[in-house]
Design an enzyme around this catalytic site. Structure first.
Site, PDB file in Angstrom:
ATOM      1  N   HIS A   1      47.373 126.644  82.428  1.00 15.98           N
ATOM      2  CA  HIS A   1      47.428 125.575  81.420  1.00 15.98           C
ATOM      3  C   HIS A   1      48.481 125.905  80.358  1.00 15.98           C
ATOM      4  O   HIS A   1      49.223 125.041  79.909  1.00 15.98           O
ATOM      5  CB  HIS A   1      46.072 125.439  80.722  1.00 15.98           C
TER       6      HIS A   1
ATOM      7  N   GLU B   1      43.784 119.822  85.782  1.00 15.07           N
ATOM      8  CA  GLU B   1      42.876 120.830  86.320  1.00 15.07           C
ATOM      9  C   GLU B   1      43.327 121.252  87.715  1.00 15.07           C
ATOM     10  O   GLU B   1      43.356 122.440  88.021  1.00 15.07           O
ATOM     11  CB  GLU B   1      41.442 120.296  86.364  1.00 15.07           C
TER      12      GLU B   1
ATOM     13  N   HIS C   1      43.892 130.587  85.793  1.00 15.14           N
ATOM     14  CA  HIS C   1      43.787 129.135  85.627  1.00 15.14           C
ATOM     15  C   HIS C   1      44.099 128.760  84.173  1.00 15.14           C
ATOM     16  O   HIS C   1      44.889 127.842  83.917  1.00 15.14           O
ATOM     17  CB  HIS C   1      42.373 128.694  86.017  1.00 15.14           C
ATOM     18  N   GLU C   2      43.515 129.484  83.248  1.00 16.35           N
ATOM     19  CA  GLU C   2      43.745 129.186  81.824  1.00 16.35           C
ATOM     20  C   GLU C   2      45.206 129.419  81.445  1.00 16.35           C
ATOM     21  O   GLU C   2      45.808 128.615  80.729  1.00 16.35           O
ATOM     22  CB  GLU C   2      42.832 130.043  80.938  1.00 16.35           C
TER      23      GLU C   2
END
Lengths: 403, 184
Positions: free
Chosen positions: A148, A226, A144-145
Site C-alpha cells: 500500500h 486490496e 501487503h501493508e
C-alpha cells in the site's frame, strides 16, 4: 514495480478529476437552485470545503488515524522480530526508509498502513496479529501493508476519500438549506420560471445521486487496492502462501476490532467490522471476500510475479479483465516463487508470552525474576515494598517505581 | 510552413531522446543505490559474526572446525576486493558456514536457551533475509537497466551515451537454496 506506481498515479489523477467534476457540478447547481446567479458562490463553497478537508488530512490525517486506532509507537527493543520483518520488507519494496512501527492493544488480528508518502509511512499491527501469526505469515501481512505504501495507495485513498467526504458534506448541507429555507426562496425567484425549475430538479437529483456515486467509486477503488497490495506482497516475499495462510488465520478469528469505525475500516488488511456470513463481497463492501483473496494467492502456482497474480485473479474470479494495470503488466518480468529461508520464530505460546510481555513493558510494569523460574510482573501503581512469589513463596524486595 | 513542421519534429525528437536518456540514468542510479543497500547489510553481518562466535564458544568448544570455518569465511569476505561476482562468491561461502553453525547449534539445548544467543540468531537470520531481499531488489533493478540497454529503441540512446550492462548478484547454485544436511 515503478510501472505499477506510475499506472496507479495516472488512474488516481483521472478518478480524482472525475470526482472533482462531480463535486463542483453539485456545488454549482446547489448555488443556482438556492438563489439564481449564486452558482459561482456554490462553486466557491465546494472548493473551500475540498481544500480544507484536503489540507487537514494531508498533514494531520495519519496522526488522527493513529489516535483513532489508539496505536502506540514502539522501538526496536520492544519487539525485535516485528522490527526486523518490517525492515526486511521495506528493503524488498525498495522504500527509502523503513516505516515507523505502531502497536494496537487489541485481540483481533489486523494491521494497517498510513502516511502520505513513503517518507512518512507508518505501519500498525494489533497484539492479536503478533500472537496469531508465525514469521512467514507476518512477513506476508507486512509486505501487503508496505505494498500500500509503495503503490502510494494511502495518498490515493486519502484524496478519493476527501472528495467523497466533501460531496457528502455538501449534499447534506444543501438538503438542510432546502428543507429550512426552501419556501422563502421559491417565492422570491418566481421570475426565473421554467429554467429555475429545471435547475431545482437537477440539484435535487444530484443531491441524492452524487454521494451514492462517490461512495460506489470509493469502494470499488478500495477493493481494487486490496488485490493490488496482495499482488505486491507476493512479489516482495516471493512466497504467496505466507499471506494466504495469514489471511486464513485472520478470517478464522472471531474477535472484533473495537477501535475500528466505518470511516477507518477501508485502511485495514481485512475488514475489521466483519463480513457478511455468506462471505460475498457486494458493491457496498470495502474489501474483497477473504476466501477469494486466499484462493487467488493459492492458485498462483510456481510464480510470484504480477503476471502470475493477474492470471490467478482471472482464473478465480472468472473476470476477463485482470486487476493489474496493463502498463505494469507489460513491464513485469516473470518471477519464480521461493520458499522463505527464515526458521519459525517459536510456538504460538511463546509469541503470546512475548507479545503480552511487550504490552506490560509499554505500560511500565516492573519485572522481577524469581529463582524458581517465575517472573513477577506488577503495575507502576504498586506501593508495597515487597512481593511474594506465588509459586515458591520467596519474598522479593521491590523498589517503588512510582515517582 | 515546412520550416515550422521541421522545427516541431526536431523538438519532439529532442524531447524523446531526453526522456530516454533520463530513464536510463534513473535505472542506473537505482542499480547503484540498491547495491549500496546490499553493502550495508553485508557489513552488518561481518560486524555481528564475532559476537556470535564469542557467544557460542563456551557452549560448543569441540565444534572448533565449524567455528573456524565461519571466522575464516568472514575474513575472506572482508578482504575480497573485486567486482560483484567475486563478492557474491565470498559472501555465499560465508552464508553456507553460518547455516551449518546454526544447524549444529540445534544439538545444544543450553545454547538454545541462552537469551543472548537467541537475540544474535534473530539478528543474523534477519540480516540474511535483508541481504536476500536487497539482492532481489538489486537484481530487479539490474534487469530493468539491462532491458533498456538491449531493447530497441532505447538501445540507440544507450550505445551512443555508452551505458554499461550491470552484473547480477547470483545465488551460487541450487544447493544454496536448500538447508544443509547435518548428520550426527
Amino acid at each position: 514495480m515503478w510501472e505499477l506506481v506510475r499506472a496507479n498515479q495516472r488512474r488516481a489523477a483521472t478518478l480524482v478529476v472525475l470526482m472533482a467534476a462531480l463535486l463542483f457540478l453539485l456545488g454549482y447547481t446547489l448555488g443556482e437552485a438556492l438563489a439564481p446567479g449564486a452558482g459561482a458562490g456554490g462553486l466557491f463553497v465546494a472548493f473551500l470545503v475540498w481544500i480544507g478537508l484536503t489540507l487537514v488530512s494531508y498533514y494531520q490525517g495519519d496522526s488522527i488515524f493513529l489516535a483513532l486506532a489508539r496505536a502506540r509507537r514502539i522501538e526496536k527493543k520492544d519487539n525485535p522480530v516485528l522490527f526486523n520483518v518490517v525492515e526486511e520488507m521495506s528493503i524488498a519494496a525498495g522504500l527509502p526508509k523503513p516505516p515507523d512501527v505502531y502497536i494496537i492493544d487489541e485481540a483481533a488480528p489486523n494491521a494497517f498502513a498510513t502516511g502520505r508518502d513513503p517518507q512518512h509511512a507508518v505501519v500498525a499491527v494489533t497484539a492479536g496479529l503478533l500472537e496469531t501469526l508465525n514469521r512467514d505469515e507476518l512477513q506476508g501481512v507486512i509486505a501487503h501493508e508496505l505494498g500500500h505504501v509503495a503503490n502510494r495507495d494511502v495518498l490515493y485513498m486519502m484524496m478519493v476519500g476527501v472528495m467523497m467526504g466533501a460531496i457528502v458534506l455538501l449534499a447534506d448541507a444543501g438538503a438542510r438549506m432546502f428543507f429550512y429555507g426552501g419556501g422563502r426562496r421559491r417565492t422570491s425567484s418566481r421570475s426565473g420560471g421554467q429554467a429555475q425549475l429545471i435547475i431545482l430538479v437537477v440539484a435535487i437529483a444530484l443531491m441524492i445521486l452524487a454521494p451514492l456515486v462517490a461512495q460506489l467509486i470509493y469502494l470499488a477503488i478500495s477493493r481494487r487496492r486490496e488485490y493490488l497490495a496482495d499482488a505486491s506482497s507476493a512479489l516482495y516475499t516471493r512466497y504467496p502462501e505466507g499471506l494466504a495462510s495469514a489471511l486464513e488465520k485472520i478470517s478464522r478469528s472471531t474477535a472484533k476490532l473495537g477501535v475500528a469505525t466505518r470511516a477507518t475500516a477501508p485502511m485495514y488488511i481485512v475488514n475489521p467490522l466483519g463480513v457478511s456470513p455468506r462471505g460475498l463481497a457486494d458493491l457496498s463492501s470495502t474489501h474483497p471476500p477473504i476466501s477469494e483473496r486466499i484462493r487467488i494467492l493459492r492458485s498462483m502456482g510456481a510464480g510470484a510475479g504480477l503476471v502470475h497474480y493477474d492470471q490467478a485473479f482471472r482464473k478465480v474470479t472468472g473476470r476477463a479483465v485482470g486487476v493489474v494495470p496493463f502498463g505494469a503488466l507489460a513491464a513485469a518480468e516473470t518471477r519464480p516463487a521461493a520458499p522463505p529461508g527464515a526458521p519459525d520464530a517459536g510456538s504460538r505460546l511463546e509469541r503470546v508470552r512475548q507479545t503480552t510481555d511487550m504490552l506490560w513493558r509499554l505500560n511500565r510494569y516492573s519485572f522481577v525474576p524469581c529463582a524458581c523460574g517465575t517472573t513477577l510482573k506488577f503495575p507502576p501503581a504498586y506501593l508495597g515494598r515487597q512481593i511474594a512469589c506465588p509459586h515458591c513463596g520467596t519474598v522479593h524486595k521491590v523498589q517503588p517505581t512510582a515517582a | 510552413m515546412i520550416f515550422l513542421f521541421f522545427l516541431i519534429v526536431v523538438v519532439l525528437v529532442a524531447l524523446w531522446v531526453m526522456g530516454m536518456y533520463n530513464g536510463l540514468v534513473g535505472s542506473r542510479n537505482e542499480v547503484r543505490n540498491s547495491w549500496g543497500q546490499i553493502d550495508v547489510q553485508l557489513k552488518r553481518r561481518h560486524d555481528l559474526i564475532p559476537n556470535l562466535v564469542e557467544a557460542v564458544k563456551g557452549y560448543m568448544g569441540h565444534e572448533r572446525n565449524t567455528l573456524e570455518a565461519v571466522t575464516k569465511a568472514r575474513q575472506q569476505a572482508i578482504q575480497v576486493t573485486g567486482g560483484v561476482e567475486e563478492r557474491a562468491k565470498a559472501e555465499n561461502a560465508l552464508s553456507q558456514t553460518l547455516r551449518s553453525l546454526f544447524a549444529v547449534a540445534e544439538a545444544y539445548p543450553d545454547l538454545k536457551a541462552n537469551q543472548n544467543f537467541l537475540a544474535l540468531q534473530e539478528e543474523l537470520t534477519s540480516t540474511e533475509n535483508k541481504i536476500s531481499f536487497a539482492r532481489q531488489y538489486y537484481n530487479d533493478a539490474v534487469m530493468r537497466l539491462n532491458n533498456k540497454i538491449q531493447m530497441f529503441p532505447s538501445s540507440i540512446i544507450a550505445t551512443s551515451f555508452s551505458f554499461k550492462m550491470e552484473k547480477f548478484f547470483e545465488v551460487e547454485a541450487a544447493e544454496e537454496r536448500q538447508a544443509p544436511q547435518v548428520k550426527f
